[in-house]
Design a protein around this motif. Structure first.
Motif, PDB file in Angstrom:
ATOM      1  N   LEU A 249       0.833  -1.206   0.000  1.00 54.37           N
ATOM      2  CA  LEU A 249       0.000   0.000   0.000  1.00 54.37           C
ATOM      3  C   LEU A 249       0.863   1.250   0.000  1.00 54.37           C
ATOM      4  N   GLY A 250       2.019   1.168   0.648  1.00 54.96           N
ATOM      5  CA  GLY A 250       2.940   2.300   0.591  1.00 54.96           C
ATOM      6  C   GLY A 250       3.431   2.549  -0.816  1.00 54.96           C
ATOM      7  N   LEU A 251       3.676   1.460  -1.567  1.00 57.42           N
ATOM      8  CA  LEU A 251       4.064   1.623  -2.972  1.00 57.42           C
ATOM      9  C   LEU A 251       2.957   2.279  -3.784  1.00 57.42           C
ATOM     10  N   LEU A 252       1.711   1.892  -3.490  1.00 59.93           N
ATOM     11  CA  LEU A 252       0.585   2.474  -4.225  1.00 59.93           C
ATOM     12  C   LEU A 252       0.414   3.950  -3.908  1.00 59.93           C
ATOM     13  N   ARG A 253       0.718   4.341  -2.662  1.00 61.10           N
ATOM     14  CA  ARG A 253       0.527   5.749  -2.277  1.00 61.10           C
ATOM     15  C   ARG A 253       1.603   6.632  -2.874  1.00 61.10           C
ATOM     16  N   ASP A 254       2.843   6.396  -2.493  1.00 63.61           N
ATOM     17  CA  ASP A 254       3.890   7.313  -2.948  1.00 63.61           C
ATOM     18  C   ASP A 254       5.228   6.636  -3.155  1.00 63.61           C
ATOM     19  N   GLY A 255       5.270   5.308  -3.187  1.00 66.35           N
ATOM     20  CA  GLY A 255       6.520   4.610  -3.423  1.00 66.35           C
ATOM     21  C   GLY A 255       7.384   4.459  -2.198  1.00 66.35           C
ATOM     22  N   ASP A 256       6.963   4.956  -1.034  1.00 63.58           N
ATOM     23  CA  ASP A 256       7.747   4.857   0.182  1.00 63.58           C
ATOM     24  C   ASP A 256       7.120   3.810   1.081  1.00 63.58           C
ATOM     25  N   THR A 257       7.806   2.659   1.251  1.00 68.66           N
ATOM     26  CA  THR A 257       7.224   1.587   2.051  1.00 68.66           C
ATOM     27  C   THR A 257       7.376   1.849   3.527  1.00 68.66           C
ATOM     28  N   GLY A 258       8.508   2.367   3.962  1.00 73.28           N
ATOM     29  CA  GLY A 258       8.696   2.663   5.374  1.00 73.28           C
ATOM     30  C   GLY A 258       8.844   1.422   6.226  1.00 73.28           C
ATOM     31  N   VAL A 259       8.999   0.221   5.640  1.00 75.48           N
ATOM     32  CA  VAL A 259       9.127  -1.006   6.414  1.00 75.48           C
ATOM     33  C   VAL A 259      10.304  -1.804   5.869  1.00 75.48           C
ATOM     34  N   ALA A 260      10.375  -3.072   6.296  1.00 72.49           N
ATOM     35  CA  ALA A 260      11.502  -3.918   5.945  1.00 72.49           C
ATOM     36  C   ALA A 260      11.562  -4.150   4.444  1.00 72.49           C
ATOM     37  N   PRO A 261      12.775  -4.463   3.911  1.00 69.09           N
ATOM     38  CA  PRO A 261      12.900  -4.720   2.468  1.00 69.09           C
ATOM     39  C   PRO A 261      12.174  -5.988   2.071  1.00 69.09           C
ATOM     40  N   GLN A 262      12.052  -6.186   0.781  1.00 76.89           N
ATOM     41  CA  GLN A 262      11.352  -7.353   0.265  1.00 76.89           C
ATOM     42  C   GLN A 262      12.133  -8.624   0.581  1.00 76.89           C
ATOM     43  N   PRO A 263      11.421  -9.739   0.729  1.00 78.58           N
ATOM     44  CA  PRO A 263      12.112 -11.007   1.017  1.00 78.58           C
ATOM     45  C   PRO A 263      12.918 -11.472  -0.190  1.00 78.58           C
ATOM     46  N   GLY A 264      13.885 -12.355   0.081  1.00 73.29           N
ATOM     47  CA  GLY A 264      14.737 -12.879  -0.973  1.00 73.29           C
ATOM     48  C   GLY A 264      14.912 -14.374  -0.852  1.00 73.29           C
ATOM     49  N   LEU A 265      15.940 -14.880  -1.546  1.00 69.06           N
ATOM     50  CA  LEU A 265      16.147 -16.318  -1.596  1.00 69.06           C
ATOM     51  C   LEU A 265      16.479 -16.895  -0.214  1.00 69.06           C
ATOM     52  N   ASP A 266      17.204 -16.142   0.607  1.00 67.57           N
ATOM     53  CA  ASP A 266      17.571 -16.641   1.935  1.00 67.57           C
ATOM     54  C   ASP A 266      16.367 -16.759   2.869  1.00 67.57           C
ATOM     55  N   ASP A 267      15.260 -16.133   2.509  1.00 64.90           N
ATOM     56  CA  ASP A 267      14.070 -16.184   3.362  1.00 64.90           C
ATOM     57  C   ASP A 267      13.183 -17.388   3.043  1.00 64.90           C
ATOM     58  N   VAL A 268      13.586 -18.230   2.080  1.00 67.53           N
ATOM     59  CA  VAL A 268      12.779 -19.407   1.752  1.00 67.53           C
ATOM     60  C   VAL A 268      12.672 -20.344   2.950  1.00 67.53           C
ATOM     61  N   ARG A 269      13.759 -20.443   3.757  1.00 67.02           N
ATOM     62  CA  ARG A 269      13.713 -21.333   4.910  1.00 67.02           C
ATOM     63  C   ARG A 269      12.633 -20.899   5.902  1.00 67.02           C
ATOM     64  N   HIS A 270      12.307 -19.605   5.957  1.00 68.52           N
ATOM     65  CA  HIS A 270      11.215 -19.151   6.829  1.00 68.52           C
ATOM     66  C   HIS A 270       9.871 -19.677   6.313  1.00 68.52           C
ATOM     67  N   LEU A 271       9.721 -19.760   4.986  1.00 72.39           N
ATOM     68  CA  LEU A 271       8.498 -20.334   4.434  1.00 72.39           C
ATOM     69  C   LEU A 271       8.379 -21.814   4.813  1.00 72.39           C
ATOM     70  N   VAL A 272       9.513 -22.510   4.762  1.00 68.98           N
ATOM     71  CA  VAL A 272       9.502 -23.933   5.141  1.00 68.98           C
ATOM     72  C   VAL A 272       9.116 -24.085   6.608  1.00 68.98           C
TER      73      VAL A 272
END
Length: 386
Positions: A249-272
């Motif tokens: 929603l931050g991207l939709l408003r003005d491009g400023d998320t104000g939160v943590a960066p997007q997940p990546g390949l190292d975060d797959v273990r959290h999905l598991v």
């Protein structure tokens, strides 16, 4: 961005051009009063006949020139002296050079040179200035030819400039349309990307919450303590989904998320780990150490695994187990398999998960295969070039 009106140079409008021609003809007709005062009836008649057609010189330049040239030739046979009406000839030549095709302008110039020779001869005879020798004809012929040449050159230059300006305007308008098209395409791509993100976040988070809630409802009757851990998982999953939603929603408003960066390949273990906590047995073959891959490729791999595990929970059926394999070499290879219902799994026909996964792979030049696995179950396999 400049509008189309700002791209065009200033010029007289249709009404202004009409008034200019009327005033031009009216001014020249005033000069005809000299012939009227002198009682030169033929000169008055020819002058009026030659000047009036100039009112239509813009829309009908060639016919107006032909009329003026014909009247000038007839006048040379009747009137031996110059008249005010002959001023219409250079104006007609200019008009042809300005608004008519190029060959008509060149023809008018040649006719003008011929008319200069005729007028010089006729005027020399009318004035009784001497014999028809080259030295006597030259001053008249050169002067008249210079006037005709100047009129043609001005018209030709104006036509060339008008075509050049028109080409500049056309190119500017085309560039404006292309820029607007590029903005529209970029906006459409961004909407598609955000739609995929929203689908992944909502589908994954809600599937975990629903499964956990159903399990807690049945287990709480026998062991109320199970509900505590289940509610903790639901709370954690809900918070993570809300965090992702706020970022989008931050991207939709003005491009400023104000939160943590997007997940990546190292975060797959959290999905598991999350899938295991939700009650799905998962075997994982993941890189033992953090790997450095482009952020876009890492996010695409993460979302593909996330959507595949979500589909396992939604469609594979109770008791289904899954396996997740991620390998990184010259490309990132992702594979998620389950031993559930496979092709027999029900579908409402409205899912966008597989479409979104294929789009993510295609954006990075990769491929994705999804379908029933040999021996039963369902398999999702993606390859993303580095």
């Amino acid at each position: 961005m400049a509008s189309t009106a700002e791209l065009h140079p200033w010029r007289l409008g249709p009404r202004g051009r009409r008034w200019f021609d009327v005033l031009l003809v009216a001014g020249l007709l005033l000069l005809v009063m000299g012939h009227v005062v002198a009682g030169q009836v033929p000169s008055v008649a020819f002058s009026v006949a030659e000047l009036v057609p100039l009112l239509w010189r813009r829309r009908h330049a060639w016919p107006v020139f032909l009329a003026v040239a014909a009247l000038s030739a007839a006048q040379a046979a009747v009137v031996a002296e110059p008249t005010v009406g002959q001023l219409a000839f250079p104006v007609a030549v200019y008009s042809v050079a300005r608004w008519a095709p190029r060959w008509q302008g060149v023809t008018a110039l040649v006719v003008g040179y011929a008319g200069a020779a005729v007028a010089s001869t006729r005027w020399l005879i009318g004035f009784g200035a001497g014999d028809l020798t080259a030295s006597n004809l030259a001053p008249y012929g050169v002067t008249i030819s210079a006037i005709v040449t100047a009129a043609w050159a001005l018209g030709f230059a104006a036509q060339s400039r008008e075509k050049y300006v028109a080409s500049l305007v056309a190119r500017a308008e085309q560039a404006e349309r292309m820029a607007e098209r590029e903005v529209e395409l970029a906006a459409r791509d961004e909407r598609s990307r955000i739609a995929r993100e929203m689908h992944d976040v909502v589908a994954h988070g809600l599937s975990v919450i629903v499964i956990q809630a159903d399990g807690a409802r049945y287990a709480a009757a026998k062991d109320p303590g199970v509900a505590v851990g289940t509610l903790e998982t639901i709370s954690t999953t809900g918070r993570e989904a809300l965090t992702e939603m706020r970022r989008l929603l931050g991207l939709l408003r003005d491009g400023d998320t104000g939160v943590a960066p997007q997940p990546g390949l190292d975060d797959v273990r959290h999905l598991v780990d999350e899938a295991r906590a939700a009650g799905t047995p998962v075997e994982a073959d993941l890189p033992s150490a953090p790997v450095d891959v482009p952020d876009g490729v890492g996010l695409a791999a993460y979302r593909i695994v996330q959507e595949a595990l979500t589909n396992v929970r939604k469609h594979a059926g109770p008791g289904a187990a899954a396996s997740v394999r991620v390998e990184v070499g010259r490309q990132v290879e992702v594979e998620v398999r389950d031993d559930g219902r496979g092709a027999a799994a029900p579908s409402d026909g409205h899912g966008l998960g597989l479409v979104g996964m294929r789009e993510r792979a295609a954006v990075h030049g990769g491929t994705l295969r999804a379908g029933p696995a040999p021996g039963g179950g369902f398999a999702v396999s993606a390859r993303l070039p580095l």
